[in-house]
Design a protein around this motif. Structure first.
Motif, PDB file in Angstrom:
ATOM      1  N   UNK A  51       7.435  48.400  42.373  1.00  0.00           N
ATOM      2  CA  UNK A  51       7.158  47.442  43.479  1.00  0.00           C
ATOM      3  C   UNK A  51       5.612  47.361  43.680  1.00  0.00           C
ATOM      4  N   UNK A  52       4.996  48.452  43.574  1.00  0.00           N
ATOM      5  CA  UNK A  52       3.501  48.676  43.805  1.00  0.00           C
ATOM      6  C   UNK A  52       2.582  48.667  42.778  1.00  0.00           C
ATOM      7  N   UNK A  53       3.234  48.903  41.541  1.00  0.00           N
ATOM      8  CA  UNK A  53       2.451  48.735  40.427  1.00  0.00           C
ATOM      9  C   UNK A  53       2.057  50.193  39.984  1.00  0.00           C
ATOM     10  N   UNK A  54       1.548  50.275  38.862  1.00  0.00           N
ATOM     11  CA  UNK A  54       1.325  51.504  38.172  1.00  0.00           C
ATOM     12  C   UNK A  54      -0.159  51.887  38.720  1.00  0.00           C
ATOM     13  N   UNK A  55      -0.871  50.908  38.851  1.00  0.00           N
ATOM     14  CA  UNK A  55      -2.180  51.655  39.596  1.00  0.00           C
ATOM     15  C   UNK A  55      -2.014  52.416  40.880  1.00  0.00           C
ATOM     16  N   UNK A  56      -1.122  51.951  41.814  1.00  0.00           N
ATOM     17  CA  UNK A  56      -0.821  52.530  42.991  1.00  0.00           C
ATOM     18  C   UNK A  56      -0.388  53.843  42.793  1.00  0.00           C
ATOM     19  N   UNK A  57       0.802  53.766  41.976  1.00  0.00           N
ATOM     20  CA  UNK A  57       1.279  55.161  41.280  1.00  0.00           C
ATOM     21  C   UNK A  57       0.231  56.166  41.001  1.00  0.00           C
ATOM     22  N   UNK A  58      -0.704  55.867  40.219  1.00  0.00           N
ATOM     23  CA  UNK A  58      -1.529  56.658  39.714  1.00  0.00           C
ATOM     24  C   UNK A  58      -2.734  56.940  40.644  1.00  0.00           C
ATOM     25  N   UNK A  59      -2.575  56.469  41.821  1.00  0.00           N
ATOM     26  CA  UNK A  59      -3.722  57.142  42.830  1.00  0.00           C
ATOM     27  C   UNK A  59      -2.908  58.117  43.565  1.00  0.00           C
ATOM     28  N   UNK A  60      -1.692  58.353  43.181  1.00  0.00           N
ATOM     29  CA  UNK A  60      -1.170  59.831  43.747  1.00  0.00           C
ATOM     30  C   UNK A  60      -1.231  60.817  42.584  1.00  0.00           C
TER      31      UNK A  60
END
Lengths: 588, 539, 349
Positions: A381-390
């Motif tokens: 839904x939010x993309x890998x980039x968003x996930x990697x911000x966590x």
């Protein structure tokens, strides 16, 4: 129930599986439920005959798993979790109280046949311990007073309501985004909060693109090993005519771990959406959720949710089967799980071949943990980039931390990977008493002394650097009232109880470790016994057929090394008179 | 053997045992394989369990191997031609047969088509009791396989229609192109260790070694040269015919080696009369058998572990037998006795060893031509083996049949010679047990085997048990037109109502007191598998 | 493909395992749960080796050879692991060799000998013999069982009788028959496959007990005398007596498997009722006779009948039980000596 009716019920069960033999556990459950919660010789024969499986194999399966009763049990089978997280908060006192109150010993049934008392290994309820399981129902957060009420109610023929006020917390709001919603398990609730949008989005992408996104997100398996999920998926051969199976590992059995049940119990659609997206990515049309047998009510929640999802046309091209295990820690290991799902004893397989090549029914198979799959919708839904911000470098995303033992608010807390342990402990209400030791990754990992955790961050790599492992992120907190040798003995007993018995070092090694630790703890140990223990730990490690052997010796080896003086004191009989076992002089 | 010889030119297992695990479909009929050929049964079970093969079992009894069957057809006794023709009817109707194979490798299809026309599934159901849907399923399954193996035993041959049964199976196998391919074939499972070898060696009234005909002058010429005497030109008599001639006085002396017709032959009362009528009976055996007790002279011989030689197994593989023990007392090897006797009769036979005998066999037998002990040391060899460099022939009929083209033989249904009636209302079928062997001469000396299978019994279906008021374990009297025996009842789900089963091993309650000696006209095999009997509780 | 095992350079076949390659070249790597017919099981862990360039220990039974591989079989790490396994087995089972039938051919004893283990390193658990002698032919002592699973693999995978399996779990795990009933009361058909595959004295031939040590016997390979399958067997001989029969491994058609008759039905050979001398009937009863007397009597009578009624008044029954050579001689006797084609045998019966 007549034999013919049983047969037709079992035939219905069989239809859910590609191979008949897979129906053996549900069939045994079913006949047991029809026979006063007991599996008679005839029941075993009937199931063998109906499934076309040999009697010995059926009997072998029935006696492998702990949840089948080959002996009669009372109307109410009281099973008290006495694993370490539970004993830290008074499970043994509950057992003693029940023995007195019912006037029976563990393993016995009251004369009128109403109660049978048993102790069992971890029930996946470390954060809500002590737990008394009555037949299939969990009564958690038990106290002596609650036990009185429970017994009174059962005597009047009534199953009392459950206390479900579990502690939890979230900083990420991803895996727990629906945790505090009313009616959180319904598809309506789930969709109203954006649910199934990711699945729709995934379906508009090519499967390879979905896989690539998960790979890019750097998602690592939450079951214990931390293996990159996308990489695992990419091991599947592209040109293969065989069907591909996706198995969700919901066998949550690592003592101190009780996080997957939170997702399934409170947000089943999050898991279903994760499974659906993942299945789409890898080209699977049949998925299984292998859930630990004791979580019967959670299996029902999942089945209801699957029905809803089917009715809502969310998973038209995917068949999801909820399959209950039947009491076996080793079935959390993926090849043992596959064997179990095939209707066999949960014996781990020799590797190679690996499941991605030869898995369920000899077909390519991917096994992923619940929490892992539950992360997938967010990624899409939010993309890998968003996930990697966590999280931290190479350790991205949210993590569910199960906290049990000596903290004020044991429970499950969703925090980014890499969060300092201290923060998690604070979230869990802080340590109750003086911190002595912590296990951060579930029981199978090396224990940490209080002095070692000052700066410990909870991600895979930091833990390895600190000499332990994040594993399933089951944090067991022990204060200074705890005797480490006793913990070691209980640990060894757990692994001996759960050893499948397939390979020699684990089967006989854990058995021997219990012997030596028992001797030490009971005050009869010697220096030689300690040496034998060290020798066993050193040589069992890396020698067993599956990681189960390492799981058994790593914690004990660490306890022996890090709390050496406590053991030596026992070996020298210094403390043999100290019946309380508390207030050890030794501090590091 | 006669049936197979007619169709292909030679009668033996066409494929090696190991081929069973290469078959896609296995059809087992008239063979209680797990009991009588346990090691072969393991091949079948492995093929089903681990190689994905489908198993069709056609047997009136619910024998243990049915547990592994995809389809089990339960035919009425003695109706085998009907279901086999019925399967071919379906296969032809649905054009499931191997047209190219039939065209290039066989003759006689038109006759076959005509012959099976009337065997519609409905007709088959009427005669055999096999549900028509099941027959169609079995036909499709068999015909659909790229390699299908047929295994059969005495349940097919021990009928008056035995030769027709075998011919029909041969038709079926050829029709679907299953001959001469790995995993296919038609495979009779032989009951005794060297029954194949005894046939190969010409212990038959019409052939010399390697099935060379006694009435072929050129062959007789060759034998005369090898033996130095002129052998007789007319085929001789079979055992059952010799028994009749003994009774009539035409045969005055019998020399019986290693056989016990007083238990193994049908209609034992008649056998006794025949042997009694003889003027001179010589029996050569390892024990004082029921037959030996009637002899004028008994000659003690050596058992299998006490001599060198070769056996040829059911898959045509010649294997070594090696001497491990000395025979007891003055007992001598059969070859030694025969040679000594022959020499005393004026015809000198003298061989240094069994090796020398095999050299002679190889010289005069084309199919054994390449066999010698040196090669056998390295392992068994399948005949035909036509030269010392020839590797042997595990699979027969690969490029062509022994007789060139395979011949379809139209067969029709002949009911069993004896059918139940008011006086004898039940079918009796006979057979063997896992724990006893033939007439028990060997196995009944084993305390362990006797403990497991101590005595004769009568297997009876629960329905018949009820009808005849029989309790499990109760002593029964079983009577037929030829005799009566007593044995305990054993109620068994394996049987179909209307049929009882008795193992024939036990002399004290010999099933062959009851059986019918009616013969298959071509193969001269008695109809052990069907006769009519009555039962009552013995007083 | 070339590999090195224990410093020996070997040419091996692709697809082989290290254990197979070692065995073919006469290099001993201990093993317990592996058998050629049941394959790698990974259960005993005693066949572990180290491989240069690969971390950790590897079970040689399941490790495929690869070009240039260097296998170390006797490093301290390997030996310690092997000792651990054997010490654990010896201390948790009841492995007394004194009167054990398997003494001398026991694979556990072989490994202990190889590792030089005299007394187990661990505390000896108090293990009682756990004997099941309910079966006529198969004798079990569960206290000698190392749970290698070979018997189970054979019962289910080779002979597919599906009687044996593992029951229970962990240290309590045991080999069970059906619903864990004594073998003699189970569906076992006593083919003895489990006996043939057992590496220790846990499952043995009951008839053999006390009949002689393995080194007192010699083996003769021959063909079974029962049905037409022609199984290859080894007769174990002591003092002109068969004391055991085993299936010949690696040779068809049976590849080691046998049935109950072939394996255990050998009593008749030494039965006192065997005929030991020619007998001649006089006045209705038999008397012993010399070969000369008996054969002369037979020759005289056959010649007389032949002369009086012609050769076809004589019939010869040959046998499906005697050898090819003997059958040949029998029909030659009928045709050449007597001059009749009246020769047959019981093929049809």
């Amino acid at each position: 129930m007549k034999l013919e009716e049983k047969r037709s019920m079992i035939e219905k069960i069989v239809k859910r599986y590609p191979e008949k033999e897979s129906a053996i556990l549900p069939a045994l459950y079913f006949v047991q439920s029809q026979d006063n919660n007991m599996l008679s010789e005839q029941d075993v024969k009937d199931v063998a005959q109906m499934l076309g499986v040999s009697e010995s194999k059926t009997f072998g399966v029935a006696t492998y798993y702990t949840m089948f009763n080959e002996k009669p049990v009372g109307k109410y089978h009281l099973q008290v979790d006495t694993n370490i997280p539970a004993t830290l908060v008074g499970a043994e006192e509950i057992v003693a109280y029940l023995e007195k109150k019912l006037d029976i010993k563990v393993g016995e049934t009251t004369p009128e046949g109403l109660f049978t008392l048993s102790t069992v290994e971890g029930l996946g309820s470390g954060g809500t311990s002590p737990t008394v399981q009555v037949n299939a129902t969990y009564y958690e957060r038990m106290t002596i007073e609650k036990v009185d009420k429970l017994i009174a109610s059962l005597k009047s023929g009534e199953m009392p309501p459950k206390d479900v006020n579990y502690n939890y917390g979230t900083e990420c709001g991803i895996l727990f985004k629906n945790r505090d919603k009313v009616d959180s398990t319904s598809i309506k609730t789930y969709k109203s909060n954006g649910g199934y949008a990711a699945l729709k989005k995934a379906r508009d992408m090519k499967p390879e693109a979905v896989l690539a996104e998960v790979k890019d997100a750097g998602l690592r398996g939450r079951g214990g090993a931390g293996f990159p999920t996308g990489l695992k998926w990419s091991f599947l051969s592209k040109e293969d005519a065989r069907p591909i199976y996706l198995i969700c590992n919901a066998d949550e059995g690592e003592p101190g771990t009780f996080k997957d049940r939170e997702v399934m119990e409170h947000d089943p659609h999050l898991l279903i959406e994760g499974i659906a997206i993942s299945a789409y990515a890898i080209g699977s049309e049949k998925a299984f959720i292998y859930i630990r047998g004791e979580f019967a009510w959670i299996a029902n929640i999942l089945e209801t949710a699957i029905e809803e999802a089917v009715a809502d046309h969310q998973i038209a091209d995917l068949d999801i089967v909820v399959h209950r295990g039947a009491g076996s820690y080793i079935c959390g290991e993926e090849t043992a799980l596959i064997e179990s799902l095939e209707g066999k004893r949960g014996y781990p397989r020799l590797k190679p071949p690996f499941p991605a090549n030869v898995g369920l029914y000899g077909c390519p198979t991917i096994v992923n943990n619940v929490e892992t799959l539950a992360c997938v919708p967010f990624i899409i839904e939010n993309g890998a980039t968003e996930f990697k911000k966590i999280g931290t470098e190479n350790n991205y995303g949210p993590r569910l931390f199960s906290v049990s033992g000596h903290v004020n608010k044991p429970g499950v807390y969703e925090y980014p990977m890499g969060t300092p342990l201290k923060n998690i402990l604070s979230a869990a209400g802080g340590v109750n008493g003086n911190l002595k030791a912590v296990i951060v990754g579930g029981l199978s990992n090396p224990v940490m002394r209080a002095s070692e955790i000052e700066d410990l961050r909870l991600d895979f790599d930091s833990c390895i650097n600190a000499g332990t492992m994040l594993g399933s992120a089951g944090i067991i907190v022990m204060n200074d009232a705890v005797s480490i040798p006793k913990i070691a003995l209980r640990t060894a007993k757990f692994y001996a109880n759960e050893s499948c018995g397939e390979c020699v070092p684990c089967r006989e090694g854990t058995y021997s470790m219990v012997y030596y630790l028992d001797k030490l703890v009971s005050g009869n140990g010697t220096k030689e016994d300690l040496n034998a223990l060290s020798y066993l730990c050193k040589n069992i490690r890396g020698l067993t057929l599956c990681p189960g052997g390492d799981a058994a010796v790593m914690p004990i080896e660490a306890m022996l090394n890090k709390f050496q003086k406590e053991f030596e004191a026992l070996a020298n009989h210094k403390l043999s008179q100290n019946k309380e076992g508390a207030s050890y002089e030794y501090h590091d | 053997m006669v049936g197979l010889a007619a169709a292909f030119g030679s009668g033996a297992m066409t494929n090696p045992i190991e081929d069973i695990e290469k078959a896609e479909v296995i059809l087992v009929t008239g063979s209680n394989t797990t009991k009588n050929h346990p090691v072969i049964a393991s091949y079948i079970k492995r093929a089903v369990k681990f190689k994905g093969a489908k198993l069709i079992v056609v047997d009136p009894r619910k024998i243990p191997i049915t547990r592994f069957a995809t389809i089990w057809l339960r035919q009425n006794l003695g109706t085998d031609v009907v279901w086999i023709n019925g399967m071919m009817h379906v296969i032809i109707q649905e054009k499931l047969y191997d047209e190219a194979y039939v065209k290039t490798r066989t003759v006689g299809l038109d006759e076959l088509i005509k012959a099976v026309e009337k065997f519609t599934p409905e007709y088959v159901e009427h005669i055999t009791g096999i549900p028509k849907e099941a027959l169609v399923d079995a036909a499709r399954l068999y015909a659909g396989a790229s390699a299908a193996s047929i295994l059969y035993a005495m349940g097919i041959t021990q009928h008056i229609s035995g030769t027709d049964n075998v011919k029909s199976l041969a038709n079926l196998a050829m029709l679907c192109g299953n001959m001469g391919i790995p995993g296919g074939g038609i495979n009779p499972l032989r009951g005794q260790n060297n029954v194949q070898g005894a046939c190969d060696m010409g212990a038959l009234p019409n052939v010399y070694t390697g099935y060379q005909k006694v009435d072929d002058p050129a062959i007789r010429e060759r034998m005369a040269k090898a033996w130095g005497v002129e052998p007789p030109s007319q085929p001789g008599l079979t055992i059952t015919q010799m028994m009749d001639k003994a009774l009539s006085g035409d045969i005055r002396a019998l020399y019986i080696v290693g056989e016990n017709p007083m238990v193994s032959d049908p209609d034992l009362n008649n056998v006794r009369k025949s042997l009694d009528s003889l003027e001179f009976l010589i029996v050569q055996d390892i024990f004082m058998t029921e037959t030996a007790q009637m002899a004028n002279v008994v000659l003690p011989s050596a058992a299998f572990a006490e001599k060198d030689g070769t056996f040829t197994n059911t898959e045509r593989k010649i294997q070594r037998l090696r001497k491990a023990l000395d025979p007891p007392g003055a007992a001598r090897e059969d070859s030694d006795i025969i040679c000594d006797l022959s020499s005393r009769m004026g015809y000198t036979m003298s061989y240094n060893s069994s090796l020398a005998v095999m050299e002679e066999i190889a010289r005069i037998t084309p199919s054994y031509c390449g066999i010698n002990y040196e090669r056998l040391e390295r392992g068994g060899i399948f005949w035909p083996c036509t030269g010392t460099a020839h590797p042997g022939t595990p699979c027969l009929h690969m490029d062509q049949f022994t007789c060139g083209l395979g011949v379809f033989h139209a067969t029709d249904y002949i009911p069993p010679a004896e059918l139940p009636d008011e006086e004898f209302p039940l079918y009796l079928t006979t057979g063997r047990l896992l724990y006893q062997y033939h007439t028990g001469t060997m196995t009944m000396k084993s305390p362990g085997l006797n403990a497991i299978a101590p005595e004769c019994f009568v297997e009876i279906s629960p329905e018949d048990a009820k009808n005849y008021n029989v309790n499990d374990g109760e002593l029964l009297r079983v009577t037929s037109r030829r005799g009566e025996i007593r044995a305990k009842a054993r109620i068994s789900e394996e049987l179909k109502p209307g049929t009882i089963f008795i193992p024939f091993h036990y002399a004290e309650a010999a099933a062959n007191m009851l059986t019918n000696s009616s013969l298959d006209p071509a193969a001269k095999i008695p109809e052990y598998k069907v006769c009519a009997v009555n039962v009552d509780t013995a007083i | 493909m070339n590999i090195t095992i224990k410093d020996r350079e070997l040419e091996v076949k692709e697809g082989q395992t290290v254990l197979q390659a070692a065995r073919e070249n006469g290099i001993y790597i201990p093993s317990l749960c592996y058998h050629d017919r049941t394959g790698p099981a990974g259960k005993c862990r005693v066949c572990v080796v180290e491989v240069e360039g690969m971390a950790g220990l590897h079970t040689s039974c399941s490790l495929e050879v690869s070009e240039g591989m260097k296998v170390i079989t006797d490093s301290e790490k390997v030996l310690e692991a092997q000792k651990l396994v054997v010490n654990l087995l010896l201390s948790t089972g009841k492995h007394d060799c004194l009167s054990c039938e398997q003494n001398g051919i026991c694979e556990l004893q072989d490994v202990a000998y190889y590792l030089g283990i005299e007394t187990p390193a661990f505390h000896m658990a108090d293990v009682k013999p756990e004997i099941d002698d309910s079966s006529e032919f198969v004798y079990l002592d569960h206290s000698k069982c190392i749970l290698c699973g070979r018997c189970i693999a054979g019962c289910n995978g080779t002979v597919v009788n599906e009687v044996l399996d593992f029951g229970y779990r962990g240290h309590e795990a045991k080999v069970i028959c059906d619903n864990d009933v004594p073998m003699g009361h189970s569906s076992c058909v006593q083919c003895g496959e489990c006996v043939q595959l057992c590496p220790t004295g846990a499952i043995i031939d009951k008839l053999r007990r006390g009949k002689g040590r393995p080194w007192e016997t010699h083996k003769v390979q021959t063909t079974c005398g029962y049905c037409g399958v022609g199984c290859q067997i080894d007769l174990h001989i002591k003092d002109n007596e068969v004391i055991d029969i085993t299936g010949k491994e690696g040779v068809g058609p049976n590849f080691g498997s046998l049935c109950v008759k072939g394996r255990y039905g050998y009593h008749f050979l030494n039965d006192p009722a065997r005929l030991k001398t020619p007998l001649i009937r006089t006045n209705g009863s038999f008397r012993e006779a010399s070969w000369d007397e008996a054969l002369d009597l037979v020759a005289k009578n056959l010649n007389r009948i032949k002369q009086e009624s012609g050769p076809d008044a004589i019939g010869v029954f040959s046998s499906a039980r005697i050898t090819n050579e003997e059958n040949y001689l029998m029909q030659k006797f009928a045709r050449a000596t007597i001059g009749t084609n009246n020769v047959d045998h019981c093929a049809r019966l």
